[in-house]
Design an enzyme around this catalytic site. Sequence first.
Site, mmCIF file in Angstrom:
data_model
loop_
_atom_site.group_PDB
_atom_site.id
_atom_site.type_symbol
_atom_site.label_atom_id
_atom_site.label_comp_id
_atom_site.label_asym_id
_atom_site.label_seq_id
_atom_site.Cartn_x
_atom_site.Cartn_y
_atom_site.Cartn_z
ATOM 1 C CG ASN A 145 -1.763 1.209 1.373
ATOM 2 O OD1 ASN A 145 -1.780 2.069 0.486
ATOM 3 N ND2 ASN A 145 -2.478 1.318 2.475
ATOM 4 C CE LYS A 164 -0.212 3.116 4.791
ATOM 5 N NZ LYS A 164 -0.110 3.165 6.227
ATOM 6 C CD GLU A 186 -2.929 5.347 6.786
ATOM 7 O OE1 GLU A 186 -2.871 5.332 5.542
ATOM 8 O OE2 GLU A 186 -2.094 4.763 7.514
ATOM 9 N N GLY A 209 2.733 2.322 10.818
ATOM 10 C CA GLY A 209 3.671 3.432 10.644
ATOM 11 C C GLY A 209 4.393 3.827 11.917
HETATM 12 P P1 13P Z 1 3.143 0.388 7.701
HETATM 13 O O1 13P Z 1 3.671 -0.906 7.125
HETATM 14 O O2 13P Z 1 3.870 1.595 7.219
HETATM 15 O O3 13P Z 1 3.016 0.304 9.192
HETATM 16 O O4 13P Z 1 1.633 0.561 7.130
HETATM 17 C C1 13P Z 1 0.748 -0.497 7.227
HETATM 18 C C2 13P Z 1 -0.467 -0.167 6.437
HETATM 19 O O5 13P Z 1 -1.239 0.706 6.808
HETATM 20 C C3 13P Z 1 -0.692 -0.921 5.189
HETATM 21 O O6 13P Z 1 -1.970 -0.692 4.690
#
Ligand code: 13P
Length: 259
Positions: A11, A13, A105, A181
């Site tokens: 992902n 983002k 999110e 995150g």
């Molecule tokens: P991280 O791997 O950066 O913690 O993010 C996880 C996430 O939200 C994947 O959709």
Amino acid sequence: MTNRTPIIGGNWKMHTDLESGMQLAGAIVDYVDALTNDDEEQPVNVVVYPPFPYLQAVESITGESSVLCGAQNLWTEEEGAFTGEVSPLMLKDVGVSMVLTGHSERRHVVGESNALVGQKTQRALESGLDVTLCVGETIEQRTEGSTLAVICNQLTEGLESVTAETIKKVVIAYEPVWAIGTGHTASPEDAQSVHASIRAHIASIFTGDIADSIRIQYGGSVKPENAKDLFACPDIDGALVGGASLSADSFNAIIQASL
Ligand code: 13P
């Protein structure tokens, strides 16, 4: 993991740009295609979720490969006066085959409710997209002991319209919000325990056979260093990766850990 094919999602983002996204996709495609023999079943399913503006460019790279191109979000209608939204038909038009619903999110930054997540899941499936439904508790919910209640509600409402037929097109991603995150991954024991409860809840909504076959990814600070221990758990069928999916080296290492 059992005989379920692992599934690893990246992902992205709101990261990458056109050039770096295409390079990243190219490096993942090269790696994944080298793992797969034409006559054999794929040992792992890999999906990348680029930002909307880069979907078409990334799909032009993944399209001829076994890597799937996914979208991070969609709207609940196929067409109409919905300024700023993206229809499932538009996603399909540019070669997208899978979409995330209920990402934390979207739930916690944008404010999407369980009901809206359920509507998006329904629309995606009706329009012919596969869905990865994301669920997960906040740190406050975990501390007050309501993790399983929260997740079971998210599953029940998120899968409200899903049938014994369409559930085959659904993957669940368990992403504890406090692990996203932050660098704080859930321990394999904690993650396994929630995954087992998710599978039991799926069995209570559908059937034991459906629960056995559905894939449940873990997400939240997955890295090459912790992936193998997570994937060794019997109910963890892969990962949904954020930060570590932005480098081909670390994402490919996570893919490798699932084999
Ligand atoms: P991280 O791997 O950066 O913690 O993010 C996880 C996430 O939200 C994947 O959709």
